[in-house]
Design an enzyme around this catalytic site. Structure first.
Site, mmCIF file in Angstrom:
data_model
loop_
_atom_site.group_PDB
_atom_site.id
_atom_site.type_symbol
_atom_site.label_atom_id
_atom_site.label_comp_id
_atom_site.label_asym_id
_atom_site.label_seq_id
_atom_site.Cartn_x
_atom_site.Cartn_y
_atom_site.Cartn_z
ATOM 1 N N SER A 132 0.680 -0.988 0.248
ATOM 2 C CA SER A 132 0.328 -0.118 -0.047
ATOM 3 C C SER A 132 0.210 1.588 0.165
ATOM 4 O O SER A 132 2.167 1.634 0.519
ATOM 5 C CB SER A 132 -0.853 0.013 1.391
ATOM 6 O OG SER A 132 -1.972 1.113 1.513
ATOM 7 N N TYR A 145 -2.885 -0.553 10.769
ATOM 8 C CA TYR A 145 -2.677 -0.406 9.170
ATOM 9 C C TYR A 145 -1.284 -0.256 8.575
ATOM 10 O O TYR A 145 -0.800 -1.547 7.905
ATOM 11 C CB TYR A 145 -3.995 -0.123 8.194
ATOM 12 C CG TYR A 145 -3.854 -0.375 6.796
ATOM 13 C CD1 TYR A 145 -3.951 -1.171 6.626
ATOM 14 C CD2 TYR A 145 -3.172 0.790 6.009
ATOM 15 C CE1 TYR A 145 -4.035 -1.659 5.075
ATOM 16 C CE2 TYR A 145 -3.756 0.301 4.397
ATOM 17 C CZ TYR A 145 -4.047 -0.818 4.303
ATOM 18 O OH TYR A 145 -3.439 -0.949 2.941
#
Length: 278
Positions: A132, A145
């Site tokens: 990501s 996250y």
């Protein structure tokens, strides 16, 4: 025909990747937790839809064997399955922390532990781990996250050294914000520590304000496919305009300048600074 195994293929980036590889003439092992709910992908003779839960290693072995039986070999793997928890760390439960690491970090490790012996035996293969933008830079209310995606980035970069002797290429895809169900499916941290309430509201409002560069799943899938057929030693592939912006800020500045930029963009209220718009 080459064959790719893709995890998390039921929707979003995973599904778009299945369709992209298939259109480009590849066989695809499209894996998901509930294949009985998938009807469209089943229609293609070059797509095998099968069960795989990255948190259940026995399903990984079964999916790999099913793919080998149908297509004969596996040439690439796309570790796409992932999850998210948003909110401040103090409000998170230990169960959320454990589950998130199980899916985002240990899940891809389970898949690779099962598949790498096949790649080593054939002295070729491509490992593509979807991390990501959040594996390189950070946003407010995303600490858990980011912890998992930073871990996957570091693991993948180091793993690349280990696989070079066997002709196995390793790739990292860093998508930015993407128009999928991923955010909507994310958990929030359930704690009710009121001292964080204002901070969370500010962080989320600024996130919404700047979330204007969303990519489509198909655009990310195109980058994934490009990485799969790229025979160079390139490791990282940035995918999306917002990813290019934020990772560019990191790459083109001293680290503290980048940190100052992100703070002034997303929580200027706590710094008594004018928000950064560009």
């Amino acid at each position: 025909m080459k064959t790719v195994l893709i995890t998390g293929s039921s929707s979003g980036i995973g599904r778009a990747s299945v369709l992209k590889f298939s259109r480009e003439g590849w066989n695809v092992i499209a894996t998901m937790r509930s294949p009985e709910k998938e009807f469209e992908l089943q229609k293609s003779a070059h797509i095998l839809v099968t069960a795989l839960d990255v948190n259940k290693p026995e399903t990984i072995d079964t999916a790999i064997q099913a793919g080998l039986k149908k297509f004969g070999s596996i040439d690439a793997v796309v570790n796409n399955a992932g999850a998210a928890v948003f909110g401040v760390f103090e409000n998170a439960t230990q169960e959320q922390v454990t589950n998130l690491f199980n899916t985002n970090v240990f899940g891809p490790m389970h898949v690779l532990r099962a598949l790498l012996p096949h790649f080593r035996k054939q002295r070729s293969g491509t490992v593509i781990n979807i991390t990501s933008t959040g594996g390189r830079i950070t946003f407010p209310t995303c600490s858990l996250y980011h912890a998992t995606k930073f871990a996957l980035e570091g693991f993948t970069e180091a793993l690349a050294y280990e696989l070079i002797p066997f002709g196995i290429r390793t790739k990292i895809i860093e998508p930015g914000s993407t128009d999928t169900k991923f955010i909507g499916a994310a958990e929030g941290t359930p704690g009710d520590n009121k001292e964080y309430e204002e901070f969370i509201n500010i962080g989320l409002q600024n996130w919404i304000k700047y979330d204007t560069m969303t990519s489509t799943p198909e655009e990310i899938a195109a980058t994934i496919f490009a990485a799969a057929i790229d025979n160079t030693d390139q490791l990282r592939y940035i995918a999306g305009k917002d990813a290019e912006l934020y990772i560019g800020k990191l790459q083109n500045n001293e680290n503290q300048n980048y940190v100052d930029y992100m703070r002034a963009r997303f929580i200027p209220e706590y710094l008594n600074k004018t928000p950064i718009e560009s």
